[in-house]
Design a protein around this motif. Sequence first.
Motif, PDB file in Angstrom:
ATOM      1  N   THR A   8      -2.765 -10.250   6.422  1.00 46.86           N
ATOM      2  CA  THR A   8      -2.169  -9.008   5.944  1.00 46.86           C
ATOM      3  C   THR A   8      -1.557  -9.190   4.566  1.00 46.86           C
ATOM      4  O   THR A   8      -0.975 -10.223   4.259  1.00 46.86           O
ATOM      5  CB  THR A   8      -1.090  -8.511   6.917  1.00 46.86           C
ATOM      6  N   PHE A   9      -1.713  -8.165   3.757  1.00 51.39           N
ATOM      7  CA  PHE A   9      -1.098  -8.122   2.427  1.00 51.39           C
ATOM      8  C   PHE A   9      -0.882  -6.661   2.081  1.00 51.39           C
ATOM      9  O   PHE A   9      -1.299  -5.755   2.802  1.00 51.39           O
ATOM     10  CB  PHE A   9      -1.986  -8.833   1.395  1.00 51.39           C
ATOM     11  N   TRP A  10      -0.213  -6.411   0.969  1.00 55.91           N
ATOM     12  CA  TRP A  10       0.143  -5.052   0.587  1.00 55.91           C
ATOM     13  C   TRP A  10      -1.083  -4.150   0.479  1.00 55.91           C
ATOM     14  O   TRP A  10      -2.081  -4.516  -0.127  1.00 55.91           O
ATOM     15  CB  TRP A  10       0.888  -5.060  -0.753  1.00 55.91           C
ATOM     16  N   LYS A  11      -0.975  -2.953   1.081  1.00 46.11           N
ATOM     17  CA  LYS A  11      -2.051  -1.985   0.995  1.00 46.11           C
ATOM     18  C   LYS A  11      -2.295  -1.580  -0.449  1.00 46.11           C
ATOM     19  O   LYS A  11      -1.359  -1.459  -1.245  1.00 46.11           O
ATOM     20  CB  LYS A  11      -1.707  -0.736   1.804  1.00 46.11           C
ATOM     21  N   SER A  12      -3.552  -1.348  -0.783  1.00 46.03           N
ATOM     22  CA  SER A  12      -3.869  -0.793  -2.092  1.00 46.03           C
ATOM     23  C   SER A  12      -3.379   0.646  -2.158  1.00 46.03           C
ATOM     24  O   SER A  12      -3.431   1.386  -1.173  1.00 46.03           O
ATOM     25  CB  SER A  12      -5.379  -0.842  -2.347  1.00 46.03           C
ATOM     26  N   TYR A  13      -2.902   1.047  -3.321  1.00 42.88           N
ATOM     27  CA  TYR A  13      -2.470   2.433  -3.491  1.00 42.88           C
ATOM     28  C   TYR A  13      -3.669   3.368  -3.485  1.00 42.88           C
ATOM     29  O   TYR A  13      -4.756   3.024  -3.957  1.00 42.88           O
ATOM     30  CB  TYR A  13      -1.712   2.593  -4.815  1.00 42.88           C
ATOM     31  N   THR A  14      -3.436   4.561  -2.995  1.00 41.97           N
ATOM     32  CA  THR A  14      -4.460   5.583  -3.067  1.00 41.97           C
ATOM     33  C   THR A  14      -4.440   6.227  -4.448  1.00 41.97           C
ATOM     34  O   THR A  14      -3.470   6.098  -5.202  1.00 41.97           O
ATOM     35  CB  THR A  14      -4.218   6.668  -2.013  1.00 41.97           C
ATOM     36  N   GLY A  15      -5.516   6.927  -4.781  1.00 48.90           N
ATOM     37  CA  GLY A  15      -5.549   7.637  -6.053  1.00 48.90           C
ATOM     38  C   GLY A  15      -4.426   8.642  -6.163  1.00 48.90           C
ATOM     39  O   GLY A  15      -3.843   8.834  -7.239  1.00 48.90           O
ATOM     40  N   GLU A  16      -4.074   9.291  -5.040  1.00 49.71           N
ATOM     41  CA  GLU A  16      -2.988  10.270  -5.048  1.00 49.71           C
ATOM     42  C   GLU A  16      -1.643   9.604  -5.300  1.00 49.71           C
ATOM     43  O   GLU A  16      -0.788  10.162  -6.001  1.00 49.71           O
ATOM     44  CB  GLU A  16      -2.964  11.026  -3.717  1.00 49.71           C
ATOM     45  N   GLN A  17      -1.437   8.413  -4.735  1.00 53.96           N
ATOM     46  CA  GLN A  17      -0.177   7.706  -4.967  1.00 53.96           C
ATOM     47  C   GLN A  17      -0.061   7.257  -6.416  1.00 53.96           C
ATOM     48  O   GLN A  17       1.014   7.350  -7.023  1.00 53.96           O
ATOM     49  CB  GLN A  17      -0.069   6.515  -4.012  1.00 53.96           C
ATOM     50  N   ALA A  19      -1.383   8.747  -8.888  1.00 55.30           N
ATOM     51  CA  ALA A  19      -1.151   9.973  -9.659  1.00 55.30           C
ATOM     52  C   ALA A  19       0.232  10.565  -9.414  1.00 55.30           C
ATOM     53  O   ALA A  19       0.650  11.490 -10.119  1.00 55.30           O
ATOM     54  CB  ALA A  19      -2.217  11.004  -9.301  1.00 55.30           C
ATOM     55  N   GLY A  20       0.954  10.053  -8.394  1.00 58.83           N
ATOM     56  CA  GLY A  20       2.291  10.562  -8.113  1.00 58.83           C
ATOM     57  C   GLY A  20       2.310  11.817  -7.267  1.00 58.83           C
ATOM     58  O   GLY A  20       3.350  12.488  -7.160  1.00 58.83           O
ATOM     59  N   THR A  21       1.185  12.167  -6.608  1.00 58.06           N
ATOM     60  CA  THR A  21       1.118  13.395  -5.825  1.00 58.06           C
ATOM     61  C   THR A  21       1.246  13.143  -4.322  1.00 58.06           C
ATOM     62  O   THR A  21       1.226  14.078  -3.534  1.00 58.06           O
ATOM     63  CB  THR A  21      -0.214  14.124  -6.089  1.00 58.06           C
ATOM     64  N   SER A  22       1.360  11.885  -3.929  1.00 57.97           N
ATOM     65  CA  SER A  22       1.488  11.546  -2.517  1.00 57.97           C
ATOM     66  C   SER A  22       2.617  10.545  -2.338  1.00 57.97           C
ATOM     67  O   SER A  22       2.813   9.655  -3.181  1.00 57.97           O
ATOM     68  CB  SER A  22       0.175  10.949  -1.985  1.00 57.97           C
ATOM     69  N   GLY A  23       3.353  10.691  -1.233  1.00 61.14           N
ATOM     70  CA  GLY A  23       4.480   9.803  -0.985  1.00 61.14           C
ATOM     71  C   GLY A  23       4.072   8.540  -0.255  1.00 61.14           C
ATOM     72  O   GLY A  23       2.891   8.187  -0.164  1.00 61.14           O
ATOM     73  N   GLY A 309       4.116  -4.303  -5.996  1.00 53.53           N
ATOM     74  CA  GLY A 309       3.953  -3.716  -7.318  1.00 53.53           C
ATOM     75  C   GLY A 309       4.045  -2.200  -7.297  1.00 53.53           C
ATOM     76  O   GLY A 309       3.865  -1.550  -6.273  1.00 53.53           O
ATOM     77  N   ASP A 310       4.359  -1.644  -8.465  1.00 52.44           N
ATOM     78  CA  ASP A 310       4.430  -0.190  -8.613  1.00 52.44           C
ATOM     79  C   ASP A 310       3.048   0.402  -8.835  1.00 52.44           C
ATOM     80  O   ASP A 310       2.069  -0.321  -9.072  1.00 52.44           O
ATOM     81  CB  ASP A 310       5.348   0.162  -9.785  1.00 52.44           C
ATOM     82  N   THR A 311       2.981   1.726  -8.814  1.00 47.74           N
ATOM     83  CA  THR A 311       1.681   2.390  -8.975  1.00 47.74           C
ATOM     84  C   THR A 311       1.100   2.182 -10.364  1.00 47.74           C
ATOM     85  O   THR A 311      -0.098   2.358 -10.561  1.00 47.74           O
ATOM     86  CB  THR A 311       1.807   3.892  -8.689  1.00 47.74           C
ATOM     87  N   TRP A 312       1.913   1.809 -11.339  1.00 45.52           N
ATOM     88  CA  TRP A 312       1.401   1.578 -12.695  1.00 45.52           C
ATOM     89  C   TRP A 312       1.118   0.102 -12.975  1.00 45.52           C
ATOM     90  O   TRP A 312       0.765  -0.264 -14.086  1.00 45.52           O
ATOM     91  CB  TRP A 312       2.384   2.119 -13.740  1.00 45.52           C
ATOM     92  N   ALA A 313       1.244  -0.762 -11.980  1.00 39.94           N
ATOM     93  CA  ALA A 313       1.057  -2.199 -12.199  1.00 39.94           C
ATOM     94  C   ALA A 313      -0.337  -2.538 -12.705  1.00 39.94           C
ATOM     95  O   ALA A 313      -0.516  -3.527 -13.420  1.00 39.94           O
ATOM     96  CB  ALA A 313       1.345  -2.966 -10.914  1.00 39.94           C
TER      97      ALA A 313
END
Length: 476
Positions: A8-17, A19-23, A309-313
């Motif tokens: 297990t490791f950190w999930k990849s962000y979705t495109g919506e995350q 873009a800042g449109t999903s929590g 990491g943050d969504t902009w990493a």
Amino acid sequence: MTEVTGGTFWKSYTGEQIAGTSGFPSVTSFTDVTAMPELMEYYPPIDLHNRRLRELTKALGPAWIRISGTWTTKTYYDFEGVTGGKAPDGYGNVLTREQWMGVLDFVAHVGAKLLISVSNCAGDHPHGGPLDLTQAKKIFDFSHRYGRDIDAVEFMNEPNMLELSGAPQGYTASDYARDQDILYTWVRANYPNCLLVGPCTTGDPAAVGAEGKGFGAGIASMTKTCTTEELLAGTQIPLDVFSYHYYNGVSERIAWVLPTAHWPGHMAHSDAYLAVAPDCARAHAALRDRFVPGGQMWVTESGDAGGGGDTWASTYLDVLRTLNELGSYSTITDGVIFHNTLASSDYGFLEHGTFLPRPNYFAVLLWNRLMGTAVYDCRELNRENIHIYCHSRKDGVCGVVYLILNNSLTDTISVMLPKEAHRYTLHAQAMRSPTMLLNGKDLTISGTCGIPELTPELQPQGTVLLAPGSCTFLVL
């Protein structure tokens, strides 16, 4: 280690995350960092024989590779092939002989040095007493017989978080001090060329001061911890290198747990945000001077934010932090910064699975090619939204290299050059762009692993204009 064994490791962000449109989902428990189903996903073992991964990694060198992390603390070394893939009691996962041979081959191919931590879980304390060295001896001796000795060792990943980092239930700082001495006594006697590194802590309040933004804590800010002082005060075997972990704070996905430790994206270029790394380094340098006087100081895990990491990493926006961290750290101490990670999650230098390089990869590649080891004092040149660093030339030619970060997103700055220079300007069409430009040209690889020519422009003597949000190397 999760990459090597699968896990297990950190999930990849979705495109919506991104873009800042999903929590982000709520966290149910922090009893075990590796077992947060809302935040983690399973990844199969990485292909360490992948040509693109190998060649792009080799291009960054010479470098160190660290195989560690929370996962390592509960990994059983099944070099005899007796477990059938099932972890024995007291362990959480299995490292096979073939997987570790793959690591050693990879390190040799890319010309790197190897830093590891070892297991320190309930399975290594079968009777609840001091550390049993069976596991540590196994990985050191196997590596030696294979012809690739381990170059440096940290006893345990982030031991100041104790049980959250995988240590046995009820494990204390005094237990850690006792067990570090047990391991390092054996390593010193049997592998004297192996560097002893530690304590590999994160978010030590004794080192980084008041709570809130700017303390570089990461996940340690959300759980019970002990201090570097408590971990090292009782040790007898001296360390060769002082190490710590540094993040600017916590990522968006766990920001709800400790909102004061999270930096929003609109501040990721600010002077306050960029100051976290040097402030953290200066604070830890004082601890280094106390516990490892005269030794090097290493950051053995670093990235933009704890918690994957943050969504902009993975975008150009994080390049400002990366280059400023390298530049400011060099003005405080020599040593090594280990970036978390090479090729996993959203903060890897290379995209997971495809191994395509992200903006930070090219930024570090350019740094490693241009910046030499002599560091010059540029404090008087720095202004608000301007960060300037100066090194000798990496190619050995007489001269210097300036790195100038214009972290204002609105103002162009001007620089007076006393003579002509070779100019490398990094920028992007948008700060959150997944692609970075060098002097206006896209930085992308061709074919399997064709790195583009990192070609400078000839900059005449006189005034140079540096655009908002740009990073510029000037080679004189």
